[in-house]
Design a protein around this motif. Structure first.
Motif, PDB file in Angstrom:
ATOM      1  N   ARG A  72       0.816  -1.210   0.000  1.00 49.13           N
ATOM      2  CA  ARG A  72       0.000   0.000   0.000  1.00 49.13           C
ATOM      3  C   ARG A  72       0.854   1.266   0.000  1.00 49.13           C
ATOM      4  NH1 ARG A  72      -2.638   1.289   5.553  1.00 49.13           N
ATOM      5  NH2 ARG A  72      -0.437   1.829   5.815  1.00 49.13           N
ATOM      6  N   ASP A  73       1.930   1.248   0.792  1.00 53.51           N
ATOM      7  CA  ASP A  73       2.753   2.450   0.959  1.00 53.51           C
ATOM      8  C   ASP A  73       3.897   2.529  -0.047  1.00 53.51           C
ATOM      9  OD1 ASP A  73       1.105   2.923   3.078  1.00 53.51           O
ATOM     10  OD2 ASP A  73       2.526   2.293   4.607  1.00 53.51           O
ATOM     11  N   ASP A  74       3.912   1.608  -1.005  1.00 54.82           N
ATOM     12  CA  ASP A  74       4.935   1.608  -2.061  1.00 54.82           C
ATOM     13  C   ASP A  74       6.340   1.453  -1.470  1.00 54.82           C
ATOM     14  OD1 ASP A  74       5.678   1.624  -4.710  1.00 54.82           O
ATOM     15  OD2 ASP A  74       5.990   3.785  -4.782  1.00 54.82           O
ATOM     16  N   VAL A  75       6.480   0.563  -0.492  1.00 55.89           N
ATOM     17  CA  VAL A  75       7.781   0.245   0.098  1.00 55.89           C
ATOM     18  C   VAL A  75       8.327  -1.000  -0.594  1.00 55.89           C
ATOM     19  CG1 VAL A  75       8.993  -0.475   2.190  1.00 55.89           C
ATOM     20  CG2 VAL A  75       7.181   1.247   2.326  1.00 55.89           C
ATOM     21  N   ASP A  76       9.528  -0.921  -1.108  1.00 58.95           N
ATOM     22  CA  ASP A  76      10.146  -2.060  -1.787  1.00 58.95           C
ATOM     23  C   ASP A  76      10.683  -3.024  -0.723  1.00 58.95           C
ATOM     24  OD1 ASP A  76      11.408  -3.869  -3.394  1.00 58.95           O
ATOM     25  OD2 ASP A  76      12.764  -2.442  -4.356  1.00 58.95           O
ATOM     26  N   TYR A  77      10.041  -4.152  -0.553  1.00 58.45           N
ATOM     27  CA  TYR A  77      10.445  -5.102   0.486  1.00 58.45           C
ATOM     28  C   TYR A  77      11.094  -6.355  -0.111  1.00 58.45           C
ATOM     29  CZ  TYR A  77       5.882  -7.280  -0.578  1.00 58.45           C
ATOM     30  OH  TYR A  77       4.803  -7.866  -1.193  1.00 58.45           O
ATOM     31  N   ARG A  78      11.738  -6.163  -1.244  1.00 59.86           N
ATOM     32  CA  ARG A  78      12.490  -7.240  -1.864  1.00 59.86           C
ATOM     33  C   ARG A  78      13.968  -7.119  -1.493  1.00 59.86           C
ATOM     34  NH1 ARG A  78      10.933  -5.925  -7.944  1.00 59.86           N
ATOM     35  NH2 ARG A  78      11.575  -3.882  -7.105  1.00 59.86           N
ATOM     36  N   TYR A  79      14.673  -8.244  -1.472  1.00 58.30           N
ATOM     37  CA  TYR A  79      16.111  -8.240  -1.226  1.00 58.30           C
ATOM     38  C   TYR A  79      16.854  -8.032  -2.550  1.00 58.30           C
ATOM     39  CZ  TYR A  79      16.016  -9.716   3.654  1.00 58.30           C
ATOM     40  OH  TYR A  79      15.841  -9.755   5.016  1.00 58.30           O
ATOM     41  N   TRP A  80      17.835  -7.124  -2.511  1.00 54.16           N
ATOM     42  CA  TRP A  80      18.664  -6.842  -3.687  1.00 54.16           C
ATOM     43  C   TRP A  80      20.060  -7.392  -3.477  1.00 54.16           C
ATOM     44  CZ3 TRP A  80      16.916  -4.465  -8.163  1.00 54.16           C
ATOM     45  CH2 TRP A  80      15.613  -3.959  -8.107  1.00 54.16           C
ATOM     46  N   ASP A  81      20.660  -7.850  -4.535  1.00 51.43           N
ATOM     47  CA  ASP A  81      22.000  -8.419  -4.481  1.00 51.43           C
ATOM     48  C   ASP A  81      22.994  -7.339  -4.051  1.00 51.43           C
ATOM     49  OD1 ASP A  81      24.621  -9.463  -5.214  1.00 51.43           O
ATOM     50  OD2 ASP A  81      23.543 -10.974  -6.377  1.00 51.43           O
ATOM     51  N   LYS A  82      23.784  -7.629  -3.026  1.00 46.26           N
ATOM     52  CA  LYS A  82      24.739  -6.645  -2.512  1.00 46.26           C
ATOM     53  C   LYS A  82      25.865  -6.362  -3.497  1.00 46.26           C
ATOM     54  CE  LYS A  82      23.906  -7.786   2.343  1.00 46.26           C
ATOM     55  NZ  LYS A  82      24.512  -8.289   3.602  1.00 46.26           N
ATOM     56  N   ASN A  83      26.155  -7.329  -4.347  1.00 48.31           N
ATOM     57  CA  ASN A  83      27.250  -7.161  -5.318  1.00 48.31           C
ATOM     58  C   ASN A  83      26.791  -6.536  -6.625  1.00 48.31           C
ATOM     59  OD1 ASN A  83      29.128  -8.404  -3.552  1.00 48.31           O
ATOM     60  ND2 ASN A  83      28.369 -10.419  -4.180  1.00 48.31           N
ATOM     61  N   TYR A  84      25.501  -6.692  -6.934  1.00 46.08           N
ATOM     62  CA  TYR A  84      24.940  -6.132  -8.167  1.00 46.08           C
ATOM     63  C   TYR A  84      23.678  -5.362  -7.794  1.00 46.08           C
ATOM     64  CZ  TYR A  84      28.019  -9.655 -10.201  1.00 46.08           C
ATOM     65  OH  TYR A  84      29.093 -10.417 -10.521  1.00 46.08           O
ATOM     66  N   LYS A  85      23.781  -4.062  -7.712  1.00 39.49           N
ATOM     67  CA  LYS A  85      22.709  -3.234  -7.170  1.00 39.49           C
ATOM     68  C   LYS A  85      21.399  -3.359  -7.937  1.00 39.49           C
ATOM     69  CE  LYS A  85      25.761   0.207  -5.081  1.00 39.49           C
ATOM     70  NZ  LYS A  85      26.132   1.649  -5.007  1.00 39.49           N
ATOM     71  N   ARG A  86      21.466  -3.695  -9.202  1.00 36.00           N
ATOM     72  CA  ARG A  86      20.251  -3.780  -9.996  1.00 36.00           C
ATOM     73  C   ARG A  86      19.746  -5.219 -10.152  1.00 36.00           C
ATOM     74  NH1 ARG A  86      21.048   0.581 -14.970  1.00 36.00           N
ATOM     75  NH2 ARG A  86      21.420   2.423 -13.635  1.00 36.00           N
ATOM     76  N   ARG A  87      20.303  -6.123  -9.361  1.00 29.66           N
ATOM     77  CA  ARG A  87      19.903  -7.524  -9.470  1.00 29.66           C
ATOM     78  C   ARG A  87      19.201  -7.963  -8.186  1.00 29.66           C
ATOM     79  NH1 ARG A  87      24.473 -11.819 -10.788  1.00 29.66           N
ATOM     80  NH2 ARG A  87      24.486 -10.573 -12.730  1.00 29.66           N
ATOM     81  N   LEU A  88      18.007  -8.523  -8.327  1.00 28.75           N
ATOM     82  CA  LEU A  88      17.260  -9.016  -7.181  1.00 28.75           C
ATOM     83  C   LEU A  88      17.786 -10.370  -6.731  1.00 28.75           C
ATOM     84  CD1 LEU A  88      13.622  -8.177  -8.335  1.00 28.75           C
ATOM     85  CD2 LEU A  88      14.776  -7.190  -6.349  1.00 28.75           C
ATOM     86  N   VAL A  89      17.718 -10.609  -5.427  1.00 28.37           N
ATOM     87  CA  VAL A  89      17.987 -11.942  -4.897  1.00 28.37           C
ATOM     88  C   VAL A  89      16.749 -12.792  -5.163  1.00 28.37           C
ATOM     89  CG1 VAL A  89      18.477 -13.306  -2.842  1.00 28.37           C
ATOM     90  CG2 VAL A  89      19.502 -11.027  -3.107  1.00 28.37           C
TER      91      VAL A  89
END
Length: 371
Positions: free
Chosen positions: A55-72
């Motif tokens: 609802r609040d548009d909070v991104d609650y996904r984990y992102w790869d620490k080594n590749y900022k644009r890659r999702l875990v």
């Protein structure tokens, strides 16, 4: 019929898990009732917080620490925040009683699943106050965030029980509590030793209730179980409650009655709240620019005024006006707290407040339609 908001399916799943948890807790025939309660309340809280993030548009996904644009990802799906990470986002302060209560059950869940499955009944008795607080806190968060119509009170029945209504029953329960394995007794003691007294004694951490048979004429409008506000009592009644409180507490919670527009904001106070939460000037012109840029609601004169983003805005038919949710205010505060975010949301340059040492030239704002 209006399209349901994006978070509704997640919220519905949360409520279903909470109802299942309560059914298991109250089922005396269920061999591992307390374990089931803990597991399903864990899921109920997880889905409830995720519904808020959606609802609040909070991104609650984990992102790869080594590749900022890659999702875990796990099995091809993005990895989402677990309950502990979600809890810390919602309640940053470690001393918050709601967080302390929830953290206790997060840690307890691991122990139940791996080592203490057969201590269920004794553990339920020992932590009954904490379990009730977990459910009451959930109900409070559910209704405060999504309204009274989502209340569990509309879905659950009051349980019928006799265990503590006689001296013999009370003594039997006290003896049974001592059968709890020492490892679990030590776990609870060790956990609470790290909390301050204010947190441990807060009803949001442990819910303690003293039940008394009512010796008064029946009120036809009353329900079978009622709560009395401490503030509504006379001095003599308060002294009596404090005396009873040596062995228990009377817990109350104010309930907001359904009111049209409850929790909604008009443009001017909404803009003021946003400005109070960010380092930049934010007025109604910025507010208007923001909803236009992100298409939160239709423009003035649109033939379909109801076509809004339901998470953030709703159209009021009687007054022909738009009201904005607190979720939208929180969304704007979060996004507009940085120069980049401010300009992305409003399309206007960010002007620091006059009392800010980094204040720059005046912001031209926008002309035209009011919010």
């Amino acid at each position: 019929m209006a399209r349901p908001p994006r978070w509704q399916a997640t919220l519905d799943a949360s409520v279903e898990e909470a109802c299942l948890a309560v059914r298991l807790y109250n089922d005396s025939a269920e061999a591992r009732a307390f374990e089931g309660f803990v597991i399903h309340m864990h899921l109920a809280w997880l889905y409830l917080l995720h519904a808020q993030f959606i609802r609040d548009d909070v991104d609650y996904r984990y992102w790869d620490k080594n590749y900022k644009r890659r999702l875990v990802k796990i099995d091809g799906e993005p990895k989402m925040w677990e309950l502990e990470r979600s809890m810390k986002e919602r309640w940053p302060a470690e001393t918050d009683p709601v967080r302390a209560n929830l953290a206790l059950f997060i840690r307890l869940r691991n122990r139940l699943e791996h080592r203490h499955a057969h201590a269920d009944d004794a553990l339920m008795l020992t932590l009954s106050g904490h379990a009730h607080a977990l459910l009451v806190n959930y109900e409070s968060e559910l209704t405060d965030q999504f309204g009274e119509n989502e209340s569990l009170a509309l879905r659950l029945r009051l349980p019928i029980f006799v265990g503590t209504f006689t001296p013999q029953g009370e003594q039997a329960l006290r003896r049974f509590r001592k059968t709890l394995p020492s490892g679990l007794r030590g776990f609870v003691t060790e956990y609470e030793s790290g909390l301050d007294d204010a947190t441990v004694n807060d009803s949001r951490y442990e819910f303690r209730l003293r039940a008394m048979v009512e010796l008064a004429p029946k009120d036809p409008d009353a329900v079978a179980m009622q709560f009395t506000r401490y503030s509504d009592m006379t001095e003599d009644e308060r002294e009596m409650v404090q005396e009873l409180g040596r062995r228990g507490q009377v817990i109350t919670r104010d309930r907001k009655q359904p009111v049209s527009g409850l929790g909604r904001l008009m443009p001017k106070p909404a803009a003021a709240q946003v400005e109070a939460g960010i380092p930049f000037v934010f007025n109604q012109n910025h507010f208007t620019a923001a909803w236009k840029r992100k298409r939160i609601r239709p423009p003035k004169g649109d033939p379909d005024p109801h076509h809004t983003n339901p998470d953030f805005c709703e159209y009021d038919e009687p007054t022909k006006s738009y009201r904005y949710t607190r979720a939208y205010v929180n969304h704007l505060i979060k996004k507009c707290s940085t120069t980049t975010g401010f300009e992305e949301i409003t399309g206007l340059p960010a002007l620091r407040k006059p009392n800010d040492p980094q204040s720059t030239a005046a912001d031209p704002g926008v002309e035209g339609e009011v919010a």
